[in-house]
Motif scaffolding. Structure first.
Motif, PDB file in Angstrom:
ATOM      1  N   GLU A 247       0.855  -1.186   0.000  1.00 45.32           N
ATOM      2  CA  GLU A 247       0.000   0.000   0.000  1.00 45.32           C
ATOM      3  C   GLU A 247       0.893   1.238   0.000  1.00 45.32           C
ATOM      4  OE1 GLU A 247      -3.326   2.402   0.033  1.00 45.32           O
ATOM      5  OE2 GLU A 247      -3.483   0.222   0.177  1.00 45.32           O
ATOM      6  N   PRO A 248       0.791   2.117  -0.994  1.00 42.44           N
ATOM      7  CA  PRO A 248       1.607   3.335  -0.970  1.00 42.44           C
ATOM      8  C   PRO A 248       1.050   4.356   0.031  1.00 42.44           C
ATOM      9  CG  PRO A 248       0.231   3.301  -2.936  1.00 42.44           C
ATOM     10  CD  PRO A 248      -0.007   1.999  -2.229  1.00 42.44           C
ATOM     11  N   TYR A 249       1.881   4.756   0.962  1.00 44.29           N
ATOM     12  CA  TYR A 249       1.536   5.805   1.928  1.00 44.29           C
ATOM     13  C   TYR A 249       2.291   7.076   1.554  1.00 44.29           C
ATOM     14  CZ  TYR A 249      -0.327   2.075   4.932  1.00 44.29           C
ATOM     15  OH  TYR A 249      -1.042   1.019   5.437  1.00 44.29           O
ATOM     16  N   ILE A 250       1.736   8.198   1.944  1.00 42.82           N
ATOM     17  CA  ILE A 250       2.382   9.478   1.646  1.00 42.82           C
ATOM     18  C   ILE A 250       2.616  10.257   2.939  1.00 42.82           C
ATOM     19  CG2 ILE A 250       0.224  10.760   1.252  1.00 42.82           C
ATOM     20  CD1 ILE A 250       1.709  12.168  -1.100  1.00 42.82           C
ATOM     21  N   PHE A 251       3.747  10.940   3.003  1.00 41.52           N
ATOM     22  CA  PHE A 251       4.026  11.897   4.079  1.00 41.52           C
ATOM     23  C   PHE A 251       4.890  12.988   3.475  1.00 41.52           C
ATOM     24  CE2 PHE A 251       7.537   8.947   4.121  1.00 41.52           C
ATOM     25  CZ  PHE A 251       8.647   9.633   4.565  1.00 41.52           C
ATOM     26  N   PHE A 252       5.065  14.080   4.201  1.00 38.82           N
ATOM     27  CA  PHE A 252       5.843  15.206   3.683  1.00 38.82           C
ATOM     28  C   PHE A 252       7.094  15.390   4.533  1.00 38.82           C
ATOM     29  CE2 PHE A 252       1.759  15.729   1.811  1.00 38.82           C
ATOM     30  CZ  PHE A 252       1.997  16.307   0.579  1.00 38.82           C
ATOM     31  N   TYR A 253       8.247  15.409   3.833  1.00 41.05           N
ATOM     32  CA  TYR A 253       9.539  15.473   4.498  1.00 41.05           C
ATOM     33  C   TYR A 253      10.603  15.688   3.420  1.00 41.05           C
ATOM     34  CZ  TYR A 253      13.459  14.098   7.491  1.00 41.05           C
ATOM     35  OH  TYR A 253      14.622  14.098   8.215  1.00 41.05           O
ATOM     36  N   PRO A 254      11.696  16.378   3.665  1.00 47.78           N
ATOM     37  CA  PRO A 254      12.018  17.108   4.899  1.00 47.78           C
ATOM     38  C   PRO A 254      11.357  18.481   4.988  1.00 47.78           C
ATOM     39  CG  PRO A 254      13.813  17.314   3.343  1.00 47.78           C
ATOM     40  CD  PRO A 254      12.804  16.403   2.702  1.00 47.78           C
TER      41      PRO A 254
ATOM     42  N   PRO B 262      -2.553   6.745   3.692  1.00 47.94           N
ATOM     43  CA  PRO B 262      -2.570   6.120   2.367  1.00 47.94           C
ATOM     44  C   PRO B 262      -2.698   7.176   1.280  1.00 47.94           C
ATOM     45  CG  PRO B 262      -4.016   4.953   3.874  1.00 47.94           C
ATOM     46  CD  PRO B 262      -3.605   6.210   4.576  1.00 47.94           C
ATOM     47  N   LEU B 263      -2.021   6.945   0.170  1.00 50.94           N
ATOM     48  CA  LEU B 263      -2.073   7.899  -0.941  1.00 50.94           C
ATOM     49  C   LEU B 263      -3.512   8.169  -1.361  1.00 50.94           C
ATOM     50  CD1 LEU B 263      -0.692   9.532  -3.239  1.00 50.94           C
ATOM     51  CD2 LEU B 263      -0.674   7.412  -4.567  1.00 50.94           C
ATOM     52  N   ARG B 264      -4.360   7.143  -1.378  1.00 49.31           N
ATOM     53  CA  ARG B 264      -5.751   7.292  -1.828  1.00 49.31           C
ATOM     54  C   ARG B 264      -6.558   8.225  -0.927  1.00 49.31           C
ATOM     55  NH1 ARG B 264      -7.746   3.576   1.863  1.00 49.31           N
ATOM     56  NH2 ARG B 264      -6.315   1.843   2.286  1.00 49.31           N
ATOM     57  N   GLU B 265      -6.075   8.461   0.291  1.00 53.67           N
ATOM     58  CA  GLU B 265      -6.769   9.385   1.188  1.00 53.67           C
ATOM     59  C   GLU B 265      -6.281  10.821   1.025  1.00 53.67           C
ATOM     60  OE1 GLU B 265      -6.541   8.072   5.210  1.00 53.67           O
ATOM     61  OE2 GLU B 265      -7.508   6.129   4.807  1.00 53.67           O
ATOM     62  N   TYR B 266      -5.154  10.978   0.336  1.00 50.35           N
ATOM     63  CA  TYR B 266      -4.599  12.319   0.134  1.00 50.35           C
ATOM     64  C   TYR B 266      -5.010  12.926  -1.198  1.00 50.35           C
ATOM     65  CZ  TYR B 266      -1.140  15.749  -1.385  1.00 50.35           C
ATOM     66  OH  TYR B 266      -0.534  16.858  -1.918  1.00 50.35           O
ATOM     67  N   THR B 267      -4.873  12.158  -2.271  1.00 49.13           N
ATOM     68  CA  THR B 267      -5.131  12.699  -3.596  1.00 49.13           C
ATOM     69  C   THR B 267      -6.482  12.221  -4.122  1.00 49.13           C
ATOM     70  OG1 THR B 267      -4.183  12.961  -5.814  1.00 49.13           O
ATOM     71  CG2 THR B 267      -3.975  10.800  -4.820  1.00 49.13           C
ATOM     72  N   ARG B 268      -7.148  13.084  -4.862  1.00 52.19           N
ATOM     73  CA  ARG B 268      -8.484  12.749  -5.368  1.00 52.19           C
ATOM     74  C   ARG B 268      -8.429  11.795  -6.551  1.00 52.19           C
ATOM     75  NH1 ARG B 268      -9.404  18.338  -4.241  1.00 52.19           N
ATOM     76  NH2 ARG B 268      -9.160  18.953  -6.441  1.00 52.19           N
ATOM     77  N   SER B 269      -7.322  11.751  -7.276  1.00 56.22           N
ATOM     78  CA  SER B 269      -7.229  10.905  -8.463  1.00 56.22           C
ATOM     79  C   SER B 269      -5.842  10.300  -8.590  1.00 56.22           C
ATOM     80  CB  SER B 269      -7.561  11.713  -9.726  1.00 56.22           C
ATOM     81  OG  SER B 269      -7.424  10.925 -10.893  1.00 56.22           O
TER      82      SER B 269
END
Length: 236
Positions: A57-64, A225-232
């Motif tokens: 499952e691809p997850y997303i976070f912002f760093y650095p 999860p990426l699907r919760e961050y981006t709409r498409s």
């Protein structure tokens, strides 16, 4: 070597191993760019546990930085160390994933070709556990914009396409005692300055004025999860 000094070194090494893989970057070739040590947390502000991550499952976070997206993936395939080079020819070593089975990896979600990246609106660069239509490969990060394909199990190295260097690797620490994860720096070529210049208007729209996208992330970073961050999520 004196006995006291030797015992001190052994104790320090044992402590590092007990806490996870805190000293792994010391053994790798090539510099690690150190940023704040940031704990990965969920939407409730609780520390993310490695065991709770869904496989592939691809997850997303912002760093650095507040505006620089990263992918974190618990891979279903084994990772392995890799000797890599930046576009400028600088050699560096990626040591593989962290956590149980060394399966957890993280990379800047910014294509090293023309810096295509995920936004809240859509994402053209994504992880594909199943064979993508573009390359026919499994377990790869593919940029649908121009066809660059990267191997996250081998340090984000380029498999095909116009990209000239691997994805920037995010240096992770794994706390075995708490099953927690931290981002501590980057390894490989960075594109952040060019990224901020090229996408300044888009970043201002999403993250706000006052150069907020360029602020260093402190203390903790939201992982979702990426699907919760981006709409498409665009598949290719």
């Amino acid at each position: 070597m004196r006995r006291r000094k030797f015992l001190g070194l052994c104790s320090a090494g044992a402590l590092a191993l007990a806490q996870g893989e805190l000293l792994r970057s010391v053994w790798a070739k090539g510099p690690v760019r150190r940023y704040d040590r940031v704990r990965l947390v969920d939407a409730h502000g609780k520390p993310v546990r490695a065991a709770a991550l869904e496989v592939d499952e691809p997850y997303i976070f912002f760093y650095p930085y507040v505006g620089t997206p990263c992918y974190l993936i618990r891979l279903s395939v084994p990772t392995h160390g890799e000797d890599l080079k930046t576009a400028q020819g600088e050699s560096y070593e990626w040591l593989g994933g962290v956590g149980p089975g060394k399966s957890i990896v993280a990379f800047a979600a910014i294509c090293s070709h023309l810096m295509t990246h995920p936004s809240a609106k859509y994402s053209l660069i994504n992880y594909h556990a199943e064979a993508d239509k573009l390359s026919g490969r499994l377990n790869v990060i593919t940029c649908c914009a121009h066809g660059s394909v990267y191997d996250p199990a081998a340090g984000g190295k380029v498999l095909e396409g116009p990209a000239t260097q691997p994805l920037t690797a995010i240096e992770l620490e794994y706390d075995a005692a708490g099953d927690g994860l931290y981002a501590v720096g980057t390894r490989g070529g960075e594109l952040y300055l060019d990224f901020f210049r090229q996408f300044r208007h888009e970043l201002r729209e999403e993250f706000g004025r006052g150069n907020r996208a360029r602020k260093i992330v402190r203390h903790q970073a939201l992982l979702r999860p990426l699907r919760e961050y981006t709409r498409s999520v665009v598949k290719c």
